[in-house]
Write an enzyme that holds these catalytic residues in place. Structure first.
Site, PDB file in Angstrom:
ATOM      1  N   CYS A 114      -3.557   1.839  -7.098  1.00  0.00           N
ATOM      2  CA  CYS A 114      -2.124   1.984  -6.830  1.00  0.00           C
ATOM      3  C   CYS A 114      -1.336   2.126  -8.140  1.00  0.00           C
ATOM      4  O   CYS A 114      -1.399   3.175  -8.769  1.00  0.00           O
ATOM      5  CB  CYS A 114      -1.629   0.819  -5.969  1.00  0.00           C
ATOM      6  SG  CYS A 114      -0.023   1.129  -5.195  1.00  0.00           S
ATOM      7  N   HIS A 213      -5.468   0.886  -1.544  1.00  0.00           N
ATOM      8  CA  HIS A 213      -5.966  -0.444  -1.914  1.00  0.00           C
ATOM      9  C   HIS A 213      -7.345  -0.684  -1.307  1.00  0.00           C
ATOM     10  O   HIS A 213      -7.467  -1.230  -0.205  1.00  0.00           O
ATOM     11  CB  HIS A 213      -4.977  -1.520  -1.445  1.00  0.00           C
ATOM     12  CG  HIS A 213      -3.756  -1.594  -2.292  1.00  0.00           C
ATOM     13  ND1 HIS A 213      -3.600  -2.521  -3.309  1.00  0.00           N
ATOM     14  CD2 HIS A 213      -2.637  -0.838  -2.301  1.00  0.00           C
ATOM     15  CE1 HIS A 213      -2.429  -2.340  -3.897  1.00  0.00           C
ATOM     16  NE2 HIS A 213      -1.825  -1.321  -3.305  1.00  0.00           N
ATOM     17  N   GLU A 215      -9.486  -2.830  -1.957  1.00  0.00           N
ATOM     18  CA  GLU A 215      -9.824  -4.253  -1.834  1.00  0.00           C
ATOM     19  C   GLU A 215      -9.387  -4.857  -0.503  1.00  0.00           C
ATOM     20  O   GLU A 215      -9.804  -5.959  -0.146  1.00  0.00           O
ATOM     21  CB  GLU A 215      -9.213  -5.051  -3.000  1.00  0.00           C
ATOM     22  CG  GLU A 215      -7.730  -5.405  -2.866  1.00  0.00           C
ATOM     23  CD  GLU A 215      -6.778  -4.257  -3.148  1.00  0.00           C
ATOM     24  OE1 GLU A 215      -5.560  -4.474  -3.063  1.00  0.00           O
ATOM     25  OE2 GLU A 215      -7.250  -3.144  -3.475  1.00  0.00           O
TER      26      GLU A 215
END
Length: 234
Positions: A114, A213, A215
Site C-alpha cells: 500500500c 494488503h 497480510e
C-alpha cells in the site's frame, strides 16, 4: 540457512493500552503473523533518525517489508498537497527511504504494501495521484474508516507477480492515493478501472510492491515469495 529475518517498517503513533496513553511503535499484528506463517521471523523497524542506522539494520536483515500507513509527503515528489492529502510523517518517509537505499545497495528482497508501494515509486523518482477517487469516480479502493475495499485485480502474464498470485484475484485495498509514474518498475497488475495495483523491478532481484494488503487475506503468495527469496538469495 536459519529462518529468514524479515524487517517490517512500523508506525510511531499515540496509542492506548492498559493504563498507558503515550507514543508507541506499532503495526497491525497481521503483518508479523503472516510473515511467521510462511516461515519468516518478523522484526519491527520503527523510525530511526541516527545517521547510518538504515545501513546497519539492513545488514542484519534477509528481507524488508515497507508497510502501509499514512500518505507520503507530496514535497518528496515535487507536488503541492491535495486537499485530501494529510497526516504525512516526515520521520517515517526519511527512515523508509533510507532503508530502500540500503536495501538496493545490498540487493535485499523487498515487498511494498500500500503506502509501501507508493513510497517505492517515489524513491525511484515517480509521482503519485493524490486522490484516486477523482480519477476513477468511485471509493471502492478505500471505502472509509477501518474498512477494506474489495477490488478485482488482473495481473500481467509472465511477471513475478502473476507467478505468485495467479492471473486474477480479489484483493483487500485501503488507499485513496495511487502510483502515477514508476521509473524502472513494470506495472504488473491493474484494477478494472485502470489503477496500477502492483509493480516490480525486472530481473532476478525480488523487488515488488502492491497497493493491496496481502497480510489481511488468505493470499500469502507474495509474502511466501519474499521469504523464499530471502532464504535463497540470487
Amino acid at each position: 540457512m536459519s529462518t529468514p529475518l524479515v524487517g517490517l517498517t512500523a508506525y510511531r503513533e499515540q496509542a492506548a493500552w492498559g493504563v498507558w496513553r503515550q507514543a508507541a511503535d506499532v503495526l497491525p499484528a497481521q503483518y508479523a503473523r503472516a510473515v511467521e506463517a510462511v516461515g519468516g521471523l518478523p522484526v519491527l523497524l520503527p523510525p530511526v533518525a541516527q545517521v547510518g542506522a538504515a545501513e546497519a539494520v539492513v545488514a542484519r536483515l534477509d528481507a524488508l517489508v515497507v508497510s502501509g500507513g499514512a500518505d507520503v509527503d507530496p514535497a518528496r515528489y515535487g507536488e503541492t498537497p491535495h486537499a485530501r492529502t494529510a497526516g504525512w510523517r516526515p520521520d517515517r518517509d526519511a527512515w523508509e527511504l533510507a532503508l530502500l537505499d540500503a536495501a538496493e545497495a545490498r540487493g535485499l528482497p523487498v515487498l511494498g504494501v500500500c503506502r509501501g508501494m507508493q513510497l517505492m515509486a517515489v524513491h525511484a523518482g515517480g509521482v503519485l495521484d493524490q486522490h484516486t477517487p477523482e480519477l476513477v469516480g468511485h471509493e471502492q479502493h478505500s471505502p472509509g474508516g477501518d474498512a477494506f475495499g474489495r477490488v478485482e485485480v488482473a495481473t500481467v502474464p509472465g511477471t513475478r507477480t502473476a507467478s505468485l498470485v495467479g492471473e486474477a484475484l480479489t484483493v483487500a485495498c485501503h488507499h485513496h492515493q495511487s502510483v502515477r509514474t514508476h521509473p524502472g518498475y513494470v506495472a504488473t497488475a491493474r484494477a478494472d478501472d485502470g489503477t496500477v495495483e502492483a509493480m516490480e523491478l525486472p530481473g532476478d532481484r525480488f523487488c515488488l510492491a502492491v497497493q493491496w494488503h496481502p497480510e489481511t487475506a488468505e493470499d500469502v503468495g507474495l509474502l511466501a515469495g519474499l521469504v523464499r527469496a530471502a532464504a535463497h538469495p540470487t
